[in-house]
Design a protein around this motif. Structure first.
Motif, PDB file in Angstrom:
ATOM      1  N   THR A   1       0.692  -1.303   0.034  1.00 27.93           N
ATOM      2  CA  THR A   1       0.011   0.081   0.158  1.00 27.93           C
ATOM      3  C   THR A   1       1.073   1.277  -0.222  1.00 27.93           C
ATOM      4  OG1 THR A   1      -1.792  -1.172   1.121  1.00 27.93           O
ATOM      5  CG2 THR A   1      -1.850   1.189   1.180  1.00 27.93           C
ATOM      6  N   ILE A   2       1.968   1.402   0.915  1.00 23.34           N
ATOM      7  CA  ILE A   2       2.967   2.638   0.513  1.00 23.34           C
ATOM      8  C   ILE A   2       3.468   2.480  -0.643  1.00 23.34           C
ATOM      9  CG2 ILE A   2       4.898   3.208   1.752  1.00 23.34           C
ATOM     10  CD1 ILE A   2       4.050   1.824   4.319  1.00 23.34           C
ATOM     11  N   LEU A   3       3.703   1.602  -1.295  1.00 25.19           N
ATOM     12  CA  LEU A   3       4.436   1.692  -2.567  1.00 25.19           C
ATOM     13  C   LEU A   3       3.307   2.157  -3.458  1.00 25.19           C
ATOM     14  CD1 LEU A   3       6.291  -1.948  -3.100  1.00 25.19           C
ATOM     15  CD2 LEU A   3       7.354   0.613  -2.923  1.00 25.19           C
ATOM     16  N   ALA A   4       2.261   1.887  -3.472  1.00 25.57           N
ATOM     17  CA  ALA A   4       1.197   2.304  -4.359  1.00 25.57           C
ATOM     18  C   ALA A   4       1.017   3.919  -4.001  1.00 25.57           C
ATOM     19  CB  ALA A   4      -0.084   1.716  -4.049  1.00 25.57           C
ATOM     20  N   PHE A   5       0.938   4.273  -2.818  1.00 25.07           N
ATOM     21  CA  PHE A   5       0.707   5.390  -2.349  1.00 25.07           C
ATOM     22  C   PHE A   5       2.033   6.485  -3.006  1.00 25.07           C
ATOM     23  CE2 PHE A   5       1.300   9.151   0.509  1.00 25.07           C
ATOM     24  CZ  PHE A   5       0.272   9.741   0.471  1.00 25.07           C
TER      25      PHE A   5
ATOM     26  N   ALA B   1       2.392   3.779 -13.902  1.00 24.81           N
ATOM     27  CA  ALA B   1       1.621   3.997 -12.639  1.00 24.81           C
ATOM     28  C   ALA B   1       0.474   2.857 -12.596  1.00 24.81           C
ATOM     29  CB  ALA B   1       1.782   5.250 -12.115  1.00 24.81           C
ATOM     30  N   ILE B   2      -0.142   3.377 -13.541  1.00 28.43           N
ATOM     31  CA  ILE B   2      -1.483   2.516 -13.426  1.00 28.43           C
ATOM     32  C   ILE B   2      -1.551   0.792 -13.352  1.00 28.43           C
ATOM     33  CG2 ILE B   2      -3.854   2.058 -14.561  1.00 28.43           C
ATOM     34  CD1 ILE B   2      -3.674   5.261 -15.397  1.00 28.43           C
TER      35      ILE B   2
ATOM     36  N   THR C   1       4.144  10.910  -5.542  1.00 28.36           N
ATOM     37  CA  THR C   1       5.346  11.537  -5.857  1.00 28.36           C
ATOM     38  C   THR C   1       5.349  11.882  -7.283  1.00 28.36           C
ATOM     39  OG1 THR C   1       6.484   9.468  -6.256  1.00 28.36           O
ATOM     40  CG2 THR C   1       6.821  10.510  -4.075  1.00 28.36           C
ATOM     41  N   GLU C   2       4.790  11.328  -8.101  1.00 25.54           N
ATOM     42  CA  GLU C   2       4.535  11.458  -9.373  1.00 25.54           C
ATOM     43  C   GLU C   2       5.835  11.660 -10.228  1.00 25.54           C
ATOM     44  OE1 GLU C   2       2.925  15.432 -10.047  1.00 25.54           O
ATOM     45  OE2 GLU C   2       0.916  14.974  -9.276  1.00 25.54           O
ATOM     46  N   THR C   3       6.757  10.413  -9.559  1.00 21.49           N
ATOM     47  CA  THR C   3       8.101  10.351 -10.248  1.00 21.49           C
ATOM     48  C   THR C   3       7.787   9.130 -11.271  1.00 21.49           C
ATOM     49  OG1 THR C   3       8.460   8.856  -8.508  1.00 21.49           O
ATOM     50  CG2 THR C   3       9.501  11.109  -8.167  1.00 21.49           C
TER      51      THR C   3
END
Length: 114
Positions: free
Chosen positions: A40-44, A57-58, A49-51
């Protein structure tokens, strides 16, 4: 029955094997829960961060969601247990039947919206 029920029990009625099995199961569930929090933290991080490019990302977030779904089904819905045959069959058949319907609805909404 004990005559003095106000005192705590000194010894469990479970055997040592049952206690070891419960402790092992507890460790596995805590570990899988920590791993799901990590996902979940990785997904957040991927979104906040939009990096990461949107094109990557999707699918990345969808992959993390699928991994979390199967972890939850396997460990917390007890799909791994041998004596849960009928609940497992109903859960699996529900997933198999609902997935094409969900994909069709997503495609229909995508086609009509764009």
């Amino acid at each position: 029955m004990s005559d003095d029920l106000s005192k705590p029990f000194t010894k469990s009625s479970m055997s040592e094997e049952e206690i070891m099995k419960i402790n092992k199961e507890r460790k596995i569930q805590v570990t899988s829960f920590a791993f799901m929090i990590f996902l979940t933290i990785l997904a957040f991080i991927a979104v906040a961060t939009e990096t990461i490019e949107v094109g990557f990302a999707i699918p990345f977030i969808l992959l993390l969601a699928v991994v979390q779904f199967f972890l939850q089904m396997y460990y917390f819905m007890h799909l791994k247990d041998k004596d849960h045959g009928w609940p497992n069959a109903f859960i699996i058949s529900g997933v198999v039947l609902s997935t094409p319907a969900l994909i069709a609805l997503i495609l229909l909404l995508g086609v009509t919206k764009y």
